[in-house]
Design an enzyme around this catalytic site. Structure first.
Site, PDB file in Angstrom:
ATOM      1  N   HIS A   1       0.782  -1.327  -0.040  1.00 42.92           N
ATOM      2  CA  HIS A   1       0.038  -0.099   0.043  1.00 42.92           C
ATOM      3  C   HIS A   1       0.709   1.303  -0.020  1.00 42.92           C
ATOM      4  CE1 HIS A   1       0.293   1.038   4.635  1.00 42.92           C
ATOM      5  NE2 HIS A   1       0.189  -0.337   4.728  1.00 42.92           N
TER       6      HIS A   1
ATOM      7  N   ASP B   1       6.095   2.258   6.720  1.00 41.80           N
ATOM      8  CA  ASP B   1       4.670   1.718   6.722  1.00 41.80           C
ATOM      9  C   ASP B   1       3.739   2.474   5.513  1.00 41.80           C
ATOM     10  OD1 ASP B   1       2.436   0.255   6.977  1.00 41.80           O
ATOM     11  OD2 ASP B   1       1.761   0.671   9.174  1.00 41.80           O
TER      12      ASP B   1
ATOM     13  N   GLU C   1      -5.081   1.550   2.550  1.00 34.92           N
ATOM     14  CA  GLU C   1      -5.119   0.127   3.004  1.00 34.92           C
ATOM     15  C   GLU C   1      -5.328   0.723   4.630  1.00 34.92           C
ATOM     16  OE1 GLU C   1      -2.677  -2.541   5.900  1.00 34.92           O
ATOM     17  OE2 GLU C   1      -2.742  -0.140   5.763  1.00 34.92           O
ATOM     18  N   GLU C   2      -4.816   1.961   5.103  1.00 37.42           N
ATOM     19  CA  GLU C   2      -5.069   2.345   6.514  1.00 37.42           C
ATOM     20  C   GLU C   2      -6.137   2.669   7.099  1.00 37.42           C
ATOM     21  OE1 GLU C   2      -2.558   1.834   8.694  1.00 37.42           O
ATOM     22  OE2 GLU C   2      -0.733   2.195   7.352  1.00 37.42           O
TER      23      GLU C   2
ATOM     24  N   ASP D   1       4.138  -5.640   3.723  1.00 38.76           N
ATOM     25  CA  ASP D   1       4.000  -4.887   4.743  1.00 38.76           C
ATOM     26  C   ASP D   1       5.146  -4.904   5.729  1.00 38.76           C
ATOM     27  OD1 ASP D   1       2.586  -2.888   5.853  1.00 38.76           O
ATOM     28  OD2 ASP D   1       0.561  -3.767   5.378  1.00 38.76           O
TER      29      ASP D   1
ATOM     30  N   HIS E   1       3.866   3.031  13.348  1.00 34.89           N
ATOM     31  CA  HIS E   1       2.831   4.230  13.432  1.00 34.89           C
ATOM     32  C   HIS E   1       3.425   5.124  14.503  1.00 34.89           C
ATOM     33  CE1 HIS E   1      -1.198   2.261  11.707  1.00 34.89           C
ATOM     34  NE2 HIS E   1      -0.121   1.938  11.018  1.00 34.89           N
TER      35      HIS E   1
END
Length: 352
Positions: free
Chosen positions: A64, A176, A206-207, A229, A317
């Site tokens: 992604h 990410d 995707e998130e 990922d 994150h």
């Protein structure tokens, strides 16, 4: 195997929250075009590269392009911006960070992401509390009229953070999942012989629920799905040994569980056999919470054997995600070697 680390830097530093991936997509388009026989985008914004083969099997790779970030939700009378999260940031890592606000036209504006509270010198012990996302605002340092003239609701806000090399690791925002996109591109660049048809998809959104992968897989009807990922590398202070998931520098991770999908066991075993045959270091990954594009691919139409190859990453994150170059290179090599022999196996769950 020489990898193009400057490409990873460009990918990471480009802005692209869910629904605003166009700047990342431009970089991916340029890198992917010479590696495939056909390249197109779909209605969602996924980039789909098709590399034809001779075998009657279609392997979908999904990585992604979007990163977690924010949209401008409100502009107050003083010109301060309030934010709508798109993706899951931990507010504890955001206070006093710098952000880039991306207007519909013109250059980005640099701002300070601050907490709506009194300075610490004036706070009583009772007033001190953990920050919440709704308590954050952006100060652009501009008069209110200038802010309103340049910024509107829905404009993208990303963390302002450069990509750097720290010894054998890379440190950046948005690893990410720009590192997953990078692994996909580099694997295609190094792949020489293959029989299968490869569907290389740089997915969107995707998130916020694996949305791009879901629609892409429905349209492409792959026989096998592999998501690329990041995953948690919990080998840091504050995390117990049984919660570490993976460790940095100990190899690419082959997922065996997360809350979006249970990977195909025959496919997992094939990847393990390849890694052991070629001396590629790997780890088995059980992620107790979270998911990847493989979760959407697996459930498309009548079902698809799917798995995730993960790059162990510290501080996922946050504004400083860290990965080891050897783990990234191992992911590239494992994917290359898998694609070269992917036509040889069937991934039916039962042998009778």
């Amino acid at each position: 195997m020489e990898l193009d680390w400057q490409l990873l830097e460009r990918l990471c530093e480009a802005p692209g929250v869910p629904g605003h991936e166009e700047r990342v997509a431009a970089i991916v388009h340029s890198a992917l075009q010479p590696l495939v026989d056909e390249l197109r985008s779909d209605a969602m914004g996924n980039l789909i590269g098709i590399r034809r083969g001779r075998a009657d099997r279609r392997i979908m790779l999904a990585a992604h392009m979007d990163e977690i970030g924010f949209l401008v939700r409100y502009i107050d009378d003083q010109g301060f911006l309030r934010l709508q999260p798109v993706g899951g940031f931990d507010p504890r890592v955001l206070v006093a960070q710098r952000v880039s606000v991306w207007p519909r036209q013109g250059e980005p504006l640099l701002g300070a992401l601050q907490l709506a509270t009194k300075p610490i010198h004036l706070l009583t012990s009772e007033e001190r509390k953990a920050p919440a996302l709704e308590d954050l605002y952006v100060d652009l340092g501009l008069p209110p009229d200038d802010v309103r003239a340049r910024i509107e609701l829905g404009d993208m806000v990303t963390l302002a953070r450069d990509f750097v090399r720290l010894g054998p690791t890379v440190l950046s925002k948005a690893l990410d999942d720009r590192v997953g996109v990078f692994v996909m591109l580099e694997a295609l660049r190094h792949l020489e012989q293959h029989e299968v048809e490869i569907l290389a998809v740089a997915t969107v959104q995707e998130e916020v629920g694996l949305r791009g992968a879901q629609t892409a897989a429905f349209g492409l009807e792959p026989d096998v799905g592999i998501a690329l990922d990041v995953t948690i590398a919990g080998d840091v202070p504050g995390i117990d040994a049984d919660d570490r998931v993976t460790r940095l520098g100990e190899g690419v991770a082959i997922k065996v569980f997360d809350t979006s999908h249970l990977p195909s066991r025959p496919l997992v075993e094939h990847l393990r056999e390849i890694a052991e045959r070629h001396g590629i270091r790997y780890q088995l990954e059980l992620l107790p919470r979270g998911g990847t594009d493989a979760g959407a691919v697996q459930r498309t139409r009548a079902g698809v054997p799917a798995v995730t190859l993960s790059i162990p990453t510290r501080y996922v994150h946050t504004v400083n995600e860290m990965a080891h170059v050897a783990d990234i290179a191992g992911a590239v090599e494992l994917l290359v070697r898998y694609l070269a022999e992917a036509h040889e196996r069937s991934y039916q769950p039962y042998s009778w």
